[in-house]
Every structure is written in C-alpha cells, then in structure tokens.
Design an enzyme around this catalytic site. Structure first.
Site, PDB file in Angstrom:
ATOM      1  CG  HIS A 146      -5.099   3.242  -4.047  1.00 21.11           C
ATOM      2  ND1 HIS A 146      -3.759   3.482  -3.877  1.00 21.11           N
ATOM      3  CD2 HIS A 146      -5.528   2.664  -2.898  1.00 21.11           C
ATOM      4  CE1 HIS A 146      -3.397   3.076  -2.663  1.00 21.11           C
ATOM      5  NE2 HIS A 146      -4.451   2.577  -2.040  1.00 21.11           N
TER       6      HIS A 146
ATOM      7  CG  HIS B  24      -6.996  -2.030  -4.926  1.00 19.86           C
ATOM      8  ND1 HIS B  24      -8.221  -1.546  -4.510  1.00 19.86           N
ATOM      9  CD2 HIS B  24      -6.698  -3.055  -4.118  1.00 19.86           C
ATOM     10  CE1 HIS B  24      -8.632  -2.267  -3.479  1.00 19.86           C
ATOM     11  NE2 HIS B  24      -7.728  -3.177  -3.204  1.00 19.86           N
TER      12      HIS B  24
ATOM     13  CG  HIS C 139      -5.928  -2.050   0.224  1.00 19.39           C
ATOM     14  ND1 HIS C 139      -6.843  -1.504  -0.651  1.00 19.39           N
ATOM     15  CD2 HIS C 139      -5.011  -1.076   0.478  1.00 19.39           C
ATOM     16  CE1 HIS C 139      -6.495  -0.247  -0.895  1.00 19.39           C
ATOM     17  NE2 HIS C 139      -5.391   0.036  -0.234  1.00 19.39           N
TER      18      HIS C 139
ATOM     19  CG  ASP D 269      -2.134   0.848   1.113  1.00 19.85           C
ATOM     20  OD1 ASP D 269      -2.492   1.216  -0.027  1.00 19.85           O
ATOM     21  OD2 ASP D 269      -2.743   1.167   2.151  1.00 19.85           O
TER      22      ASP D 269
HETATM   23 ZN    ZN Z   1      -4.496   1.977  -0.042  1.00 24.56          ZN
END
Ligand code: ZN
Length: 382
Positions: A264, A267, A281, A169
């Site tokens: 992101h 993602h 995540h 992340d």
């Molecule tokens: Zn994140």
C-alpha cells in the site's frame, strides 16, 4: 503482548439482500439518511421502495454531491439533524461509503456497497478530500459500521473491472499482514492508550486476523478467475459469492486487524505519477504487491503464483499496465521517497527499508512482470 481485532457488528451478503435494508433500519428506528449518488439511487430504486413499504421505514434523501469533503459532511449532518434520522446509510462506491462513516461518526451506520472494488466497507476509517477532489486527511471513528449489507445481485451487474480491482486490493492483504506479523508492528485497531506503560494505544495483530488474510489469498487463487467470468455475464455463482466475501470481508478484516506494509505504501508513491490516475486503487495495489515480494526476496514460486493469478484475471504486473510508459530516474526516486515517508506502512516490513531499496524493487518487479507476461501470452496462444 497486547493484541486486538476489530470488525463491524454484522456482515450480511446475499442475492437481492437490499430488500432487507428496511429491517436493519428498523433496528435503529423509523428513518435513515440515505447517502448515495443519484445514479446508485436509481439503480436500486425498486428494491428501495419495496423495503421501505415492507418494513414501514423512511429514507431521507440527501442529494449527495459526490465528494467526501468537510463541507459536504457538515451539510449532511444538518439534513440528518433536521429530519431526526435514526441512522445513516452509505450506499454505493468508496466516496458515498466514506461520507456516511463521517456523518455517522461511529454511531448507527449501515454500509451497502454496490461494487466490490475495495475493502473499505467494513473498516472504521475514511479518506477526506477537498471539495475539488484532492486528498485532505484520514478520519478514524470510535466504531466500525454497525451493519455491512452486500447485495450480490447488484455487484454481479456492476462492471467486471470493479470486481477485478477489488481482487487486486485483496491480493496484498495476506502479504502485508505476514510482513506486519514478522516485524511485530502495530495494527490499526483504533485503541485508546493502555493503562500499562508503553502501550501507547497500539496493539499487535491476532492469529484470527492472520488466518482471515491467508484465507483471503487462498480464495482469490481458487475462485478469482471463475468469479470474473460470472461477473462478465452478470451472474451470481458460488465462485462470485466467494470473491465478493474475499474482497469485502476477508480483505477488510485482514488489512485492518492484520496490518498494511509495503504494497500500500508503494501504491501511495505511484499515485504521484500522472499516468496512474486513471487506474483504480486495487490495480495499483496489485503491482505494489509484486514490488513488495521483490523487496522482501520472496521465493520464486510465490512470485510466479502471484503473477499467474494477476495475468489470469487481468490485473497489472508491470508499470505499463498502470499507465506508466516511461519513468525517469527522478520520477522513480520521487515515487520511492513518497513510499518511504516516516508515517507510511512500509516501515512495518520486518527489515529497514530505504527509498533506494524501493526504487530497485520497482525497477526489478517491472522487468519480472513484463517477462512473465510475455511468457504467459505465448503459452496461452499455443
Ligand atoms: Zn487498499
């Protein structure tokens, strides 16, 4: 140009720091609503009892149900009201933390992460789910948490995969902040509409946030592997401390005040694939970062630096690494289309992005990642 930077009021990290939790509760009053999973409550039991005694404060148990849903938030608000709680504590992983943010609503809030898997602890936002666990909505609050208290001893003892996922992340933070800066896009600073025409509540990122995002990336490169080794044997070392700070504070401030971009959004697109559901995540964000670098045609040396880092700590570099063994054109197009919906952060890239650009970048990043992984595995066996 209007710029903004937001952050929690206090960030404290250290060994056995939870022993001081009572001190921070005391700054608000006598009692705190404790939102945490039963197993996390058990994990920190002795420190909890000791700090309660030492500072003469009281924790009100909440029997947190595990989901950050509207029903659960309402129930917890009633518990807080009934017991006259002076502040709210969110202790644990993402859902306990987000629920505590929703119950506190921008007021006295102490966040105690027990894993360093994401950069959520410092931010002023939360994700709401339905009671069944499906995505509901995002929630934003008037203030960031009052205190973020990180007990490094607890984090060192948590499974290493959480720490590595937090590095995934954190890996995207610099590249997304860089793209947002190049495009002069707004950052998520939660501001009201400005008094001058055209401000519309938006603000650009500061040099401060960008410097933190850069430091975040540099810290991952210098200390990521060492920190992983420390976590494998449950030990707090300077490298582990640096990575906990990078995953929690640098990445948290860097993303919130520096901006998100393609990684992101990709993602989010990948989450429609069933196979990715058992991956964290940060693991999916790591691959999203690689896709962003391909999308923006970053220098080869930079792509290789990111690939080497991911492979050294065990982060995904190709689709197979995030549970996608095969991908039809229809599926690929659906992932790319979801990444490009109008409200996605991908539109903070410094050039127009279409879903066919994203599909091409995903396919290419997958091939580059696979090839580099084979090379990496060959050389590490020699
Ligand atoms: Zn994140």
């Amino acid at each position: 140009m209007r710029k903004a930077f937001i952050s929690p009021s206090k960030y404290v990290q250290g060994e056995d720091e939870l022993l001081n939790l009572g001190y921070f509760v005391k700054t608000f009053g006598e009692s705190a609503l404790l939102i945490a999973h039963a197993e996390d409550v058990k994990r920190v039991k002795s420190k909890r009892e000791e700090t309660e005694k030492r500072f003469g404060i009281k924790f009100i148990e909440s029997n947190f149900g595990g989901e950050c849903s509207r029903d659960e938030i309402k129930r917890l608000e009633e518990v807080a009201l009934k017991n006259n709680c002076d502040c709210t504590i969110g202790l644990g992983g993402g859902k306990a933390i987000d629920t505590a943010k929703c119950v506190a609503k921008g007021h006295a809030l102490i966040i105690c992460p027990t894993i360093a898997a994401t950069d959520a602890p410092t931010s002023h936002s939360a994700v709401l789910y339905t009671p069944e666990g499906a995505f509901d909505d995002y929630a934003y609050f008037s203030q960031n948490p009052s205190v973020v208290l990180v007990d490094t001893t607890v984090i060192a003892k948590a499974p290493t995969r959480f720490l590595v996922s937090g590095m995934g992340d954190a890996l995207s933070t610099y590249f997304e902040a860089r793209a947002t800066r190049r495009s002069f896009s707004n950052v998520n600073a939660g501001l009201p509409c400005g008094f001058r025409e055209g401000l519309c509540g938006g603000a650009k990122g500061t040099n401060t946030a960008f410097a933190l995002a850069k430091l975040c990336y540099e810290t991952l490169l210098s200390d990521g592997l060492k920190a992983k080794h420390s976590c494998d044997v449950d030990q707090v070392t300077p490298a582990l401390e640096n990575i906990i700070e990078a995953n929690s504070l640098l990445s948290g401030l860097g993303f919130e005040s520096g901006g998100l971009a393609a990684a992101h959004a990709i993602h989010d697109g990948l989450t429609i694939l069933e196979g990715t559901h058992k991956y964290f995540h940060g693991e999916k964000v790591a691959f999203g970062t690689l896709v962003q670098l391909v999308l923006e045609n970053a220098p080869t040396e930079e792509i290789e630096e990111v690939l080497s880092f991911c492979l050294s700590v065990g982060l995904p570099v190709c689709l197979k690494d995030i549970g996608v063994d095969s991908l039809s054109d229809e599926e690929l197009n659906a992932v790319a289309a979801k990444a490009c919906i109008p409200e996605e952060s991908i539109h903070s890239m410094p050039f127009p992005v279409t879903s066919s650009d994203v599909a091409a970048a995903i396919k290419t990043a997958d091939v580059i990642g696979k090839a580099y992984k084979m090379k990496f595995e060959r050389t590490s066996h020699e």
